[in-house]
Motif scaffolding. Structure first.
Motif, mmCIF file in Angstrom:
data_model
loop_
_atom_site.group_PDB
_atom_site.id
_atom_site.type_symbol
_atom_site.label_atom_id
_atom_site.label_comp_id
_atom_site.label_asym_id
_atom_site.label_seq_id
_atom_site.Cartn_x
_atom_site.Cartn_y
_atom_site.Cartn_z
ATOM 1 N N SER A 82 63.411 46.746 54.932
ATOM 2 C CA SER A 82 62.213 46.278 54.227
ATOM 3 C C SER A 82 62.112 44.758 54.256
ATOM 4 C CB SER A 82 62.201 46.787 52.793
ATOM 5 O OG SER A 82 63.343 46.345 52.095
ATOM 6 N N ASP A 83 63.242 44.047 54.319
ATOM 7 C CA ASP A 83 63.198 42.590 54.438
ATOM 8 C C ASP A 83 62.692 42.161 55.808
ATOM 9 O OD1 ASP A 83 64.146 42.212 51.870
ATOM 10 O OD2 ASP A 83 66.195 41.711 52.492
ATOM 11 N N LEU A 84 63.027 42.932 56.829
ATOM 12 C CA LEU A 84 62.558 42.602 58.175
ATOM 13 C C LEU A 84 61.088 42.957 58.371
ATOM 14 C CD1 LEU A 84 65.513 43.752 60.464
ATOM 15 C CD2 LEU A 84 64.830 41.421 59.927
ATOM 16 N N VAL A 85 60.705 44.095 57.871
ATOM 17 C CA VAL A 85 59.347 44.591 58.092
ATOM 18 C C VAL A 85 58.376 43.989 57.094
ATOM 19 C CG1 VAL A 85 57.907 46.656 58.138
ATOM 20 C CG2 VAL A 85 60.193 46.723 59.112
ATOM 21 N N GLY A 86 58.810 43.762 55.875
ATOM 22 C CA GLY A 86 57.929 43.242 54.834
ATOM 23 C C GLY A 86 57.276 44.373 54.066
ATOM 24 N N THR A 87 56.295 44.004 53.257
ATOM 25 C CA THR A 87 55.593 44.997 52.451
ATOM 26 C C THR A 87 54.531 45.694 53.288
ATOM 27 O OG1 THR A 87 54.009 43.329 51.723
ATOM 28 C CG2 THR A 87 55.942 43.694 50.322
ATOM 29 N N ASP A 88 54.138 46.863 52.848
ATOM 30 C CA ASP A 88 53.098 47.599 53.556
ATOM 31 C C ASP A 88 51.748 46.935 53.334
ATOM 32 O OD1 ASP A 88 54.863 49.497 54.497
ATOM 33 O OD2 ASP A 88 54.503 50.895 52.856
ATOM 34 N N PRO A 89 51.076 46.574 54.408
ATOM 35 C CA PRO A 89 49.751 45.981 54.253
ATOM 36 C C PRO A 89 48.743 47.036 53.807
ATOM 37 C CG PRO A 89 50.345 46.126 56.576
ATOM 38 C CD PRO A 89 51.522 46.602 55.784
ATOM 39 N N ALA A 90 47.735 46.586 53.074
ATOM 40 C CA ALA A 90 46.730 47.505 52.541
ATOM 41 C C ALA A 90 45.700 47.899 53.587
ATOM 42 C CB ALA A 90 46.035 46.869 51.340
ATOM 43 N N THR A 91 45.445 47.032 54.545
ATOM 44 C CA THR A 91 44.423 47.298 55.567
ATOM 45 C C THR A 91 44.975 46.930 56.939
ATOM 46 O OG1 THR A 91 43.483 45.065 55.489
ATOM 47 C CG2 THR A 91 42.578 46.709 53.928
ATOM 48 N N PRO A 92 44.361 47.416 57.998
ATOM 49 C CA PRO A 92 44.784 47.000 59.344
ATOM 50 C C PRO A 92 44.662 45.486 59.539
ATOM 51 C CG PRO A 92 43.438 48.968 59.495
ATOM 52 C CD PRO A 92 43.381 48.506 58.067
ATOM 53 N N GLU A 93 43.669 44.871 58.919
ATOM 54 C CA GLU A 93 43.509 43.421 59.024
ATOM 55 C C GLU A 93 44.705 42.711 58.392
ATOM 56 O OE1 GLU A 93 41.055 45.464 57.794
ATOM 57 O OE2 GLU A 93 39.704 45.395 59.515
ATOM 58 N N ASP A 94 45.152 43.216 57.233
ATOM 59 C CA ASP A 94 46.329 42.651 56.579
ATOM 60 C C ASP A 94 47.567 42.809 57.451
ATOM 61 O OD1 ASP A 94 44.867 41.886 54.356
ATOM 62 O OD2 ASP A 94 45.465 43.631 53.146
ATOM 63 N N ALA A 95 47.661 43.925 58.160
ATOM 64 C CA ALA A 95 48.798 44.171 59.052
ATOM 65 C C ALA A 95 48.830 43.132 60.173
ATOM 66 C CB ALA A 95 48.729 45.581 59.632
ATOM 67 N N VAL A 96 47.680 42.837 60.732
ATOM 68 C CA VAL A 96 47.608 41.840 61.804
ATOM 69 C C VAL A 96 47.972 40.460 61.263
ATOM 70 C CG1 VAL A 96 46.053 40.666 63.413
ATOM 71 C CG2 VAL A 96 45.951 43.154 63.167
ATOM 72 N N LYS A 97 47.442 40.091 60.080
ATOM 73 C CA LYS A 97 47.774 38.794 59.474
ATOM 74 C C LYS A 97 49.274 38.687 59.214
ATOM 75 C CE LYS A 97 43.347 38.155 57.131
ATOM 76 N NZ LYS A 97 42.676 38.136 55.808
#
Length: 128
Positions: A82-97
């Protein structure tokens, strides 16, 4: 050093694909992906006293909770996936950011014993 970059890039890409796939194809009322992944992880990796799976990442789709890594001082330990991947983004746009931010910044995260609690050093992933 290249292995660390490859691991972080693989984990980031895998997380992004999973998040996007789940948001497009997933049924939010029946989250069946998580239990199967956790079950598969427990079949592939040993489990510590806290119930966390640990070991060398063998399958990019089934990642242990604690991934084998080498610290900045040469010690071998584990980093939280989880430290490497980070938190789950809420939207695909958040995932890209989130992915773009990870590609630009070096990360320094704790290096743990296999118990997932005892910090024994630091792990630095570089994205240059």
């Amino acid at each position: 050093m290249n292995l660390k970059r490859l691991l972080v890039a693989t984990l980031t890409a895998t997380a992004t694909i999973i998040v996007i796939s789940a948001s497009v194809f997933g049924d939010k009322s029946n989250d069946s992906f998580e239990p199967n992944t956790a079950q598969e992880a427990q079949e592939l990796y040993p489990v510590n006293e806290s119930g966390q799976t640990y070991g060398k990442s063998l399958d990019p789709l089934v990642i242990p909770d604690l991934i084998l890594a080498e610290g900045t001082d040469g010690k071998t330990g584990y980093v939280l996936s989880s430290d490497l991947v980070g938190t789950d983004p809420a939207t695909p746009e958040d995932a890209v950011k989130q992915q773009l931010a990870q590609e630009q910044d070096d990360q320094v995260i704790p290096l743990y014993e296999k118990d997932g609690k005892t910090v024994i050093g630091q792990f630095k992933s570089t994205n240059n």
